[in-house]
Write a protein that holds these residues in place. Structure first.
Motif, short mmCIF file in Angstrom:
data_model
loop_
_atom_site.label_atom_id
_atom_site.label_comp_id
_atom_site.label_asym_id
_atom_site.label_seq_id
_atom_site.Cartn_x
_atom_site.Cartn_y
_atom_site.Cartn_z
N GLN A 654 0.82 -1.22 0.00
CA GLN A 654 0.00 0.00 0.00
C GLN A 654 0.85 1.26 0.00
OE1 GLN A 654 0.24 -2.13 2.47
NE2 GLN A 654 0.34 -1.14 4.47
N GLU A 655 2.15 1.12 0.17
CA GLU A 655 3.02 2.29 0.15
C GLU A 655 3.50 2.62 -1.26
OE1 GLU A 655 3.99 4.69 2.02
OE2 GLU A 655 2.87 4.03 3.78
N THR A 1069 -3.97 6.69 1.40
CA THR A 1069 -3.58 5.33 1.77
C THR A 1069 -4.56 4.76 2.79
OG1 THR A 1069 -1.32 6.13 1.58
CG2 THR A 1069 -1.59 3.95 2.51
#
Ligand code: MGD
Ligand code: MGD
Ligand code: SF4
Ligand code: SF4
Ligand code: SF4
Ligand code: SF4
Ligand code: SF4
Ligand code: MO
Lengths: 1091, 309, 409
Positions: A654-655, A1069
């Motif tokens: 997710q980064e 995010t």
């Protein structure tokens, strides 16, 4: 590979080696036992072989009698043994062929995933034609993934002049695509696009090595002043090369090479070696990132923290891996947030053990799941606990067990290897080790013997380099109240230390507690009734479960998976549940916890990661798997960091896009995405759309995909790929397979993609072709005519994969040679494969003298330890044949030493309950949302018939379940006036519109049918994975101006991830587990509205 | 088996030792045949050498797994049954609902094995939720053809295209069947379906060179099936297109010594198969359990598919 | 078929276009073949689909394997066999002297309808090219086999009768009576068998009642007498005659009696089914589907209102108004198709095992059935064939010239 690290022997810059090694002839096994086992092995072979042979005999007789019915699919010459990839489990398959067309897929009987016991490895291939094991429905329908009309067969490029995601494509020749990507230029009529050549800045390995060392020194520097001085030094030393750096003021960000990022969803050994070799070793970028954290991140990274060993004076070497239960041999099991029958790793492997054992041997199991899963349907008890309360439940159970002294005291008292050996335990813990407390009584680091004058610090030789030494300071445990020095790895009865378990005292003025005491205190923070209340279950149920759990010796186990790990408190949930298991010491026991083990494919015959060709990439990765405080960016920004840092986790999926979007820690020039779909797969994946669409944030986006998928629809170029029945991979294993295995995926059908030419070689258009093509264009080291060293070419996929099979064939114990019959079968069964894929001469030349062994392995679809190797008898009972065999960290000093990059606070190194739904900065966002009227708790799960982005085309599976739904308890439905089949929109605090905005003018509403049920906790709704596609053939698109019509069957139902909550601090995010790295799927509060 | 089974109701609890003993007893001769074949020993020698191997296996440490996969046992029993005359065997299926996990692998395996087109399904699994939160149950009921002893589907056929064969399987003669679908209406279990000649991919796009295209991608759908031990290429309007179709206990596999596809792939090991006339067989044992039942028994169809609850 | 009974002394060359010197004269009955041609054209696409793609383009599914075609088949058989049964028994059993006057028309109508029925059955088969299997591989236990044989026999008898009536010399006339006598049991059997096709299916509780064949019979007679009445009203030549009114009245009475009897019987059966519904939920469910399901109107409005109540009203109140009787007859006989459809379809769309419809989902495994355009087109085509045959017959066969042979009574 992200989920299966065992086969990966590549050392990432921030990662220790991930191997699980074990002596070939395990210590402690007497010669007698060994002989018996091998006799048994032979016996099994003959036994099972005879079953097979008889069938053949019958057949021959029948045929002789009258030339009756024939069934060509039973002929081994019409079968190829390979590995499923319909989900990530990778069960063994046999692909049955009729005139080169795959017409049926069944279970490979040599592979333990499908038959129990699986066939003995030595059963001759010819006899296995009629023998097959079980597969799940997705495995059975694999033909429909590969023979999918919507597969790409040509490289496509975003039509110049149209935006990303516009759905307009043009075909482009492979060569032109490669050239454009490498050279850049005005490729889309939007201005110049930087090519790869521009980022391929630092090419001199010597300079790179020197820079890397200098950076290490900068990071190691303790004070800001020291750091600044070293940076200044750096600038003068490398004055001539500063233009190769991203930012000379922050040399630790590394060279510009790092601005090329390789990401992936599903990458397995073989392709992993290929992909990582390219980006890390050859191109010199540190940015190779997988999808682990979207998957079960915190399981892996808690597992890693728990498996660190105290080596050379450091806590190190933890494997990115975790434990799962040997359910079939258990007498009692708790299955928490783990979907054995519908998802998880291997319904074909795990289900029969559970069902047979339940019906035949009275196994009881408890399912902890807010949803009444199919597993729960067979359970003794269903505990529909509140989502996110898993840690509380584990702490409650721990409390009761400690309070009632129902733990395995003997096991826990063993402080070191010697003690464990003495009591026949393969593993040991820090339960009896003493931990120092700080002024507030909080646990800190382990007490060292020198601190209380118990024992001097010793100089010991380094294990890696015996010439050098390190300082070894003993740990301490109390034995009958007296401090005793502990060397965790000491062997020999004389060094065995059995410590006192519950210690809370002061030694030499230092307040200490034992590891178990710390855990007990943590568990006593609340009463059992309070823990039960958090979980929303009855205290009495917890007590019953705890009593049962401690009533079956080592044959009780708690199996956990995503439902436990994918919360903001994932790391601590996982730690708590493994700590619970540690209380009965079931690690490495039959019916207890299994640690994965596999055969290596990277060395033996040919060293795949051949060191001298490596350029050591250096720098900070864009996902920041390192301690923030050491980085020079900390000097600049302090706390809180702009985005979270993950010193304990890697592959933080997710980064990837959001970090690119924020250009933090630095901007990225090109993203390559292989077989992944972050937009579809990630919670709040919709936030990635605006980033990936924007050429200013991401100048070049290249994908390898078999389709135009939900994420790859935004790419600039898509390279078609060979699919799982057409390609190579070494699938590795999972932590619930007690046997050592290494299945080999290999071409079973002739690839449906055309050939291209690279390095003068014909090869199918595939990931490999793309990488080789780029390598050729860039003239990267490590590829080409001397890719594997002088005279050893790496110009074709076979150059890597055949070498890997050869390595596999002699790993540990060489396999037998294939005889003539086996070789005949091998060749004949591949008669339909074209030369660019299968060429006996080429393969044989690469394999050299190991050729007959390669054939032997491939005729069996990989390497599989025999059944008898999976278990062993010990005087104390059955243990697993393949052991973890090390210390299990239930108190982690290294975790304590790590700080949260937002708050700067130290982490806790022991099992504890942390409430769920917490933002990076610590706000209880889920609770707030609930107070703001988002009154339903959203969770997600898998149906057995779907995976994420690969099975919505399987019409057979759609027959079973044509669309998903919003699963809701009847009580909730009634309260909202909803009836079964009503259509609702799902709305969350961070997606008030309840939709996917595709950014291209289309909007996909998150609406679906309600399914009213009793089998879900009131207040919770669940939406399953795999439906609601908006690409992948479910909507029309154009290529060369031709409109490809859609098939709406592939787009039914809804995909819920855009409802999942984002973090207020990083609004692009999802919520995350800041420690274990997990992307969070189960902590969002939503509302539904009838449409 | 050489010993009486005792009071245990379920056959799955057969442990490896019992199993091997039974094999040595009843199936031993069969296995001996093979050993003879392979090692060219005389029969007595062969049997004793085989028994010796089994002894080793039984007493070897590290292999005393709790339960042997029932698939293995059934395979042996199947081969044993094949030695008998066809009319002496009576194939039955036992579906243990306690073990069925509703995975639908059987449904899909059957479709793939028999190349079933849209509209044809031999073995759907019916799902059902019972009870009220938190006391809930889910039931999964696979529904193959019951191979009725008294099949209502057979007498209605105007051309005798469907009949019970000597082993008790209700077969279809595809080339006889005129496709009137009377049998479909007559089956009380909806176990018969109609082959309309469709393919799953036919609605899909065709743009060769740009995408794979349905003309190429449906090759596996057009491949032959091998039902009833014959080859049926799916071409034109040839049978079984236009016919009624049904589960046939995978007769083409049984004859080759293989268990039916749905049995083989049953991940719950809930679907069991064998010769009920063999008193030692797993199925014979199971259909004598007290918890056995059959679907719509009141119709007098006498199904050969038994359910354990 | 039509060509098989080419008239010997034909007015027009059989296949070629009419010769220019023969002046073409329109007759009102040409409406039939013109309508027929229109229907053929309209139905052709559906027929083309049926011939090239089989049953796939229909809305039939595996769970609802029979649909509107089977319903129409039964309807046609009812009408035809019913009308002939009444007709024949009136002549030969009750010695009606008026009836024989329209014998050729009645027989020819019968011939046309039975031919249409056979075509429908053929087209409903998955493999109609194997039609002959029913004869070569006969199964005596199968109601469909009997149906096919009876149907074929019936067609044969009718054809013979018709041929004799039209062209047979006196030598053949003597066969008429035996043929008529044979036709009675064959027709009766055909109806009973066509009812038993459903009645023997134990799997379908709504069908599986001993009363079903009886209901079939009553309904067939009711529908048939309606048709007969209609034919009389339309084709009786001398409408001014007394005989005409008398005959209409007579048949009206029969029709209304049979209608009443049929409705009464059906009502009793339905009531017992519903009453016993507690014991047999599937049966009650199917029945409720008929009465209150999505096609409730086809039962209540089409069948009960248009097909029963209005005709009954007319037949009771205006028994001596032939035109009104004709309308009533038309209504009742046309709407009877709702009955057959209601027998065939609702019971099939009821799940045999609960949950089956969602266990494996496919458009061809659906329980929702309503005929689609293609199915209607095929029916149009068949009705087109029927209408063309009838129209050509009316034009070229001496159907109205030959007034009935002298009765033997
Ligand atoms: N709602 C919800 N979301 C979830 C989950 C959940 O439980 N619920 N589970 C999560 C989990 S555990 C995971 S692991 C992730 C997985 O998430 P990802 O790893 O991102 O997704 P995949 O489905 O593995 O890969 C998708 C892409 O690969 C492409 N592809 C398919 N076959 C091939 C091939 O052969 N070659 C190439 N090159 N590409 C191919 C597809 O077209 C698609 O674009 O999803 C997560 N998302
Ligand atoms: N059919 C299928 N099988 C698969 C895959 C697939 O896509 N489809 N993917 C494979 C992959 S990549 C993975 S990672 C594994 C994942 O395998 P699992 O982790 O076993 O599967 P999930 O369905 O994600 O979640 C497990 C269970 O957690 C429950 N759950 C959801 N929220 C909570 C919660 O808050 N608390 C608790 N206690 N339980 C909760 C769900 O209802 C579900 O039953 O599956 C693998 N197998
Ligand atoms: S669990 Fe099913 S889909 Fe996954 S690898 Fe195994 S057979 Fe394939
Ligand atoms: S279940 Fe149906 S198809 Fe099978 S034998 Fe019985 S009646 Fe015939
Ligand atoms: S469909 Fe075929 S098998 Fe069934 S009744 Fe008709 S002819 Fe017989
Ligand atoms: S026995 Fe064979 S045909 Fe019957 S349901 Fe099972 S797989 Fe299908
Ligand atoms: S394969 Fe077995 S467990 Fe799965 S649904 Fe079928 S019968 Fe049940
Ligand atoms: Mo995953």
């Amino acid at each position: 590979m992200s989920e299966q690290p065992i086969t990966n022997h590549y050392v990432a810059p921030n990662e220790p080696v991930e191997t699980v090694e074990e002596p070939t002839l395990p210590g402690g096994v007497s010669r007698r036992t060994f002989l018996k086992v091998s006799a048994a092995t032979g016996g099994t072979a003959a036994f099972l072989g005879s079953l097979l042979g008889f069938g053949e005999l019958m057949k021959a007789q029948a045929q002789a009698a009258d030339s009756g019915p024939t069934y060509p699919l039973l002929d081994r010459a019409n079968q190829i043994y390979s590995v499923c990839l319909q989900c990530n489990t990778g069960c063994g398959i046999k692909v049955k062929l009729l005139d080169g067309v795959a017409v049926k897929i069944d279970g490979n009987p040599y592979n333990p995933m499908t038959m129990h016991p699986h066939l003995d490895y030595t059963v001759p291939a010819a006899q296995t034609g009629p023998i097959e094991g079980a597969l799940c429905p997705k495995g059975q329908s694999g033909l429909q993934s590969v023979y999918d009309p919507y597969r790409l067969v040509s490289v496509v490029k975003r039509k110049p002049g149209t935006p990303r995601g516009g759905g307009e494509w043009v075909t482009i020749s492979f060569e032109d695509a490669i050239r454009e990507i490498v050279e850049g230029g005005d490729l889309f009529g939007e201005g110049p696009v930087p090519g790869l050549r521009e980022s391929y800045a630092l090419t001199d390995p010597t300079v790179a090595k020197q820079m890397a060392d200098a950076v290490k020194a900068i990071q190691a520097a303790k004070t800001p002043e020291e750091k600044q001085a070293l940076i200044a030094d750096f600038k003068t030393t490398f004055a001539d090369h500063l233009d190769t750096l991203i930012d000379p003021d922050h040399p630790d960000l590394g060279p510009k090479n790092n601005q090329v990022v390789f990401a992936w969803g599903r990458l397995k050994a073989g392709r992993s070696e290929f992909y990582r070799r390219w980006i890390n070793q050859s191109f010199g970028s540190v940015n190779a990132h997988g999808h682990t954290t979207v998957c079960q991140g915190s399981l892996y990274f808690t597992g890693k923290a728990m498996s660190d060993q105290y080596t050379d004076g450091k806590w190190t070497g933890g494997s990115k891996a975790y434990w799962q239960a040997d359910l079939g041999n258990a007498r009692f099991a708790i299955i928490a947030g783990s979907s054995i029958f519908e998802g998880g790793y291997g319904p074909p492997l795990r289900t029969p053990g559970l069902t047979q054992n339940t019906v035949d041997n009275g196994l009881k199991f408890v399912v902890v799941d807010p949803r009444f899963s199919k597993t729960a349907a067979k359970a003794w008890k269903w505990l529909p606990a509140v989502p996110g309360s898993e840690g509380a439940m584990a702490m409650g159970l721990i409390q009761w067990i400690i309070a009632n002294e129902r733990y395995d005291a003997r096991y826990l008292s063993a402080t070191n290897k010697a003690a464990a050996a003495e009591i026949g335990e393969p593993t040991w813990t820090e339960a009896a080790w003493l931990v120092k407390l700080d002024a507030d009584g909080k646990p800190t680091k382990f007490l060292r013997a020198s601190e209380i004058g118990l024992k001097e610090v010793e100089e010991r030789p380094l294990s890696t380099d015996p010439e050098k030494t390190f300082k070894f300071d003993y740990f301490v445990a109390l034995v009958d109240g007296q401090p005793v020095a502990v060397d965790p790895n000491a062997e020999g009865a004389e060094n065995a230390v059995f410590g006192d378990l519950l210690v809370d005292t002061e030694i030499e003025g230092i307040r200490v507690k034992s590891g178990l005491q710390i855990i007990a205190d943590s568990a006593n923070e609340k009463t059992l009734a309070e823990w039960a209340e958090i979980c929303g279950v009855r205290a009495q149920d917890l007590e019953t479960v705890a009593r049962e759990f401690t009533s079956h010796g080592k044959r009780a186990v708690a199996d956990i998976h995503r439902g436990v790990s994918q919360h903001t408190n994932g790391f601590y949930n996982v730690l708590a549940w493994y700590t619970l298991n540690a209380l009965i010491g079931n690690f490495d026991w039959a019916g207890g916890l299994v640690w994965p083990s596999t055969y290596s494919v990277t060395s033996g015959y040919a060293d795949i990661n051949d060191a001298d060709k490596k350029q050591a990439p250096f720098g900070t990765t864009i996902i920041r798997s390192e301690a923030y405080e050491k980085n020079t960016l900390f000097l600049r920004d302090g706390y809180p960091a702009k985005r979270n840092w993950y010193p304990l986790a890697t592959d933080v999926y997710q980064e990837i896009a959001p970090s690119i979007g924020d250009a933090y820690p630095y901007p990225v020039k090109a993203l390559f995405l292989y077989m992944g779909s972050p937009i579809y797969a990630l919670p709040a994946g919709h936030t990635n759309i605006d980033i990936l669409r924007d050429p200013k944030k991401l100048p070049l986006f290249v994908a390898s995909d078999a389709f135009i998928g939900e994420t790859t629809m935004y790419a600039d170029y898509i390279f078609p790929d060979t699919m799982y029945l057409e390609r190579w991979e070494f699938h590795g294993t999972h932590p619930n397979v007690p046997f050592r295995i290494q299945p080999v995926r290999n071409p079973a059908i002739d690839p449906l993609v055309p050939d291209v030419t690279v390095y003068g070689q014909q090869m199918p258009l595939s990931l490999e072709a793309m990488l080789l093509g780029l390598a050729e264009e860039l003239q990267l080291p490590g590829f080409g005519p001397n890719g594997f060293g002088e005279g050893k070419p790496f110009v074709h996929q076979d150059d890597l994969y055949i070498r890997m099979v050869a390595n596999l064939s002699i790993n540990r114990e060489p396999v037998p040679d294939a005889d003539e019959e086996e070789i005949r079968i091998f060749i004949e069964s591949r008669r339909h494969l074209r030369k660019s894929v299968f060429d006996v001469e080429r393969w044989q030349a690469i394999a050299g003298e190991l050729w007959p062994k390669v054939v032997y392995v491939m005729n069996r679809g990989g390497r599989f330890q025999n059944y008898s190797g999976g278990y062993r008898s010990t005087p104390r009972g059955q243990q697993l044949g393949n052991r973890y065999g090390k210390m299990v960290n239930i108190y982690q000093e290294k975790t304590y030493d790590t700080r949260n990059s937002m708050t700067g606070e130290r982490l806790k190194g022991y099992a504890t309950y942390v409430p769920p739904g917490i933002s990076l900065l610590g706000e209880p966002v889920s609770r707030q949302d609930e107070q703001n009227g988002f009154d339903l708790h959203l969770i997600t799960y898998r149906e057995i018939v779907q995976t994420k982005s690969r099975t919505a085309s399987n019409y057979w599976l759609l027959g079973v379940l044509p669309e998903n739904f919003v699963l809701m308890n009847a009580v909730d439905a009634r309260a909202r006036g909803l009836a079964d089949g009503d259509v609702v929109r799902v709305i969350s605090p961070t997606n008030l519109a309840g939709e996917w905005d595709l950014g291209n003018g289309s909007v996909v509403p998150m609406v679906g049918k309600v399914k009213v049920a009793q089998g879900i906790r009131p207040g919770v709704i669940a939406v399953s994975l795999g439906f609601g596609h908006w690409a992948y053939g479910s909507r029309p698109f154009t290529i060369n101006g031709v409109t490809i019509p859609a098939d709406e069957r592939r787009g039914r139902g809804l995909h819920i991830n855009a409802a999942m909550r984002t973090d207020p601090h990083t609004p692009n995010t999802t919520l995350v587990d800041p420690v274990g790295g997990s992307a969070v799927f189960y902590d969002t509060m939503v509302r539904v509205e009838k449409v | 088996m050489t010993e009486p089974k005792g009071s245990q109701p379920s056959g799955g609890d057969l442990n490896r030792r019992d199993f091997l003993r039974s094999l040595a007893g009843v199936g031993g001769a069969a296995v001996a045949l093979q050993v003879l074949d392979q090692l060219s020993l005389d029969p007595e020698q062969a049997i004793s050498s085989y028994e010796a191997q089994i002894q080793e296996l039984v007493y070897a440490e590290g292999t005393n797994l709790e339960t042997l996969d029932v698939l293995e046992r059934m395979r042996v029993e199947l081969r044993r049954a094949l030695q008998k005359k066809p009319e002496e065997r009576r194939w039955v299926m036992v579906i243990d609902l306690r073990k069925c996990v509703g995975c639908h692998a059987c449904t899909v395996a059957c479709i793939a094995e028999n190349k079933l087109p849209p509209g044809v399904v031999y073995r759907p699994v019916i799902e059902e939720e019972i009870g009220t939160y938190p006391n809930v149950a889910r039931r999964f009921v696979p529904r193959p053809c019951m191979q009725c002893e008294n099949p209502p589907c057979v007498p209605v056929c105007p051309v005798g295209a469907t009949y019970t064969n000597e082993e008790g399987i209700v077969e279809m003669n595809y080339s006889r069947c005129i496709g009137c679908r009377y049998c479909i209406t007559a089956c009380p279990y909806s176990a018969r379906t109609s082959d309309f000649g469709l393919t799953y991919t036919q609605a899909n796009a065709n743009a060769e060179g740009l995408i794979l295209s349905s003309d190429i991608a449906d090759n596996y759908e057009r491949a032959s099936n091998f039902e009833y031990g014959r080859e049926y290429p799916r071409e034109g309007r040839n049978s079984p297109i236009g016919n009624a179709r049904k589960c046939h206990f995978c007769q083409h596999r049984i004859l080759e010594g293989q268990l039916p596809a749905c049995v083989t792939t049953c991940i719950g090991r809930a679907t069991l198969f064998g010769d009920a006339n063999d008193p030692e067989s797993l199925v014979a044992e199971l259909i004598a359990s007290p918890n056995v039942m059959r679907l719509r028994e009141e119709l007098g169809t006498e199904p050969r598919v038994y359910y354990l609850t | 078929m039509a060509q098989a009974v080419q008239p010997q002394e034909s007015v027009v060359p059989p296949t070629e276009a009419p010769l220019p010197r023969v002046r073409f004269e329109w007759r009102w009955t040409d409406v039939f073949w013109i309508l027929g041609i229109i229907l053929l054209v309209v139905g052709a696409p559906g027929m083309w689909q049926r011939l090239t793609e089989g049953l796939a383009p229909t809305n039939l599914t595996s769970y609802v394997p029979w649909g509107v075609w089977v319903g129409f088949y039964d309807y046609l058989v009812w009408m035809e066999v019913g009308s002939l049964l009444i007709f024949t028994s009136m002549i030969y059993i009750f010695g009606d002297r008026l009836m024989p006057k329209i014998k050729p028309i009645v027989l020819f109508t019968g011939f046309t309808i039975v031919t249409m029925g056979l075509l429908i059955v053929l087209l409903d088969l998955g493999h109609f090219e194997r039609f002959w299997h029913v004869i070569v591989y006969p199964d005596f236990g199968s109601m469909i086999a009997w149906m096919v044989w009876l149907h074929s026999s019936y067609l044969l008898i009718l054809t013979l009768e018709l041929a004799i009536v039209l062209w047979g010399g006196d030598r053949f006339k003597s066969f008429l009576k035996p043929l008529a006598y044979i036709s009675l049991p064959v027709g009766l059997a055909l109806i009973i068998v066509s009812g038993s096709i459903f009645g023997v299916v134990a799997a379908r509780p709504l069908w599986n009642t001993a009363s079903l064949p009886l209901m079939f019979l009553l309904s067939a007679l009711a529908a048939g007498s309606g048709l007969l009445l209609f034919l009389i009203v339309v084709f009786w030549q001398n409408k001014q005659s007394d005989e005409y009114v008398r005959l209409v009245k007579r048949v009206s009475v029969i029709t209304r009696t049979l209608l009443l009897a049929g409705v009464f019987a059906a009502g009793v059966i339905a009531f017992t089914m519903l009453y016993k519904g507690g014991g047999n939920p599937t049966r009650a469910e199917a029945l409720n589907l008929i009465l209150t399901g999505p096609y409730w109107w086809s039962f209540w409005i089409v069948h009960i209102l248009l097909g029963v109540l209005i005709p009954l009203g007319i037949l009771f109140t205006m028994p001596s108004k032939p035109v009104m009787a004709g309308i009533a007859a038309f209504l009742s006989s046309v709407t009877f198709v709702a009955v057959t459809l209601n027998i065939v379809i609702p019971t099939l769309v009821t799940e045999e095992l609960k949950g089956l419809a969602t266990a494996f989902v496919d458009p061809k495994l659906s329980l929702d059935y309503a005929p689609n355009l293609m199915e209607w087109m095929v029916l149009f085509f068949i009705f087109g064939i029927g209408a063309v045959i009838f129209g050509l017959g009316m034009r070229f066969l001496p159907l109205q010239s030959h007034h009935a042979e002298e009765s033997h009574e």
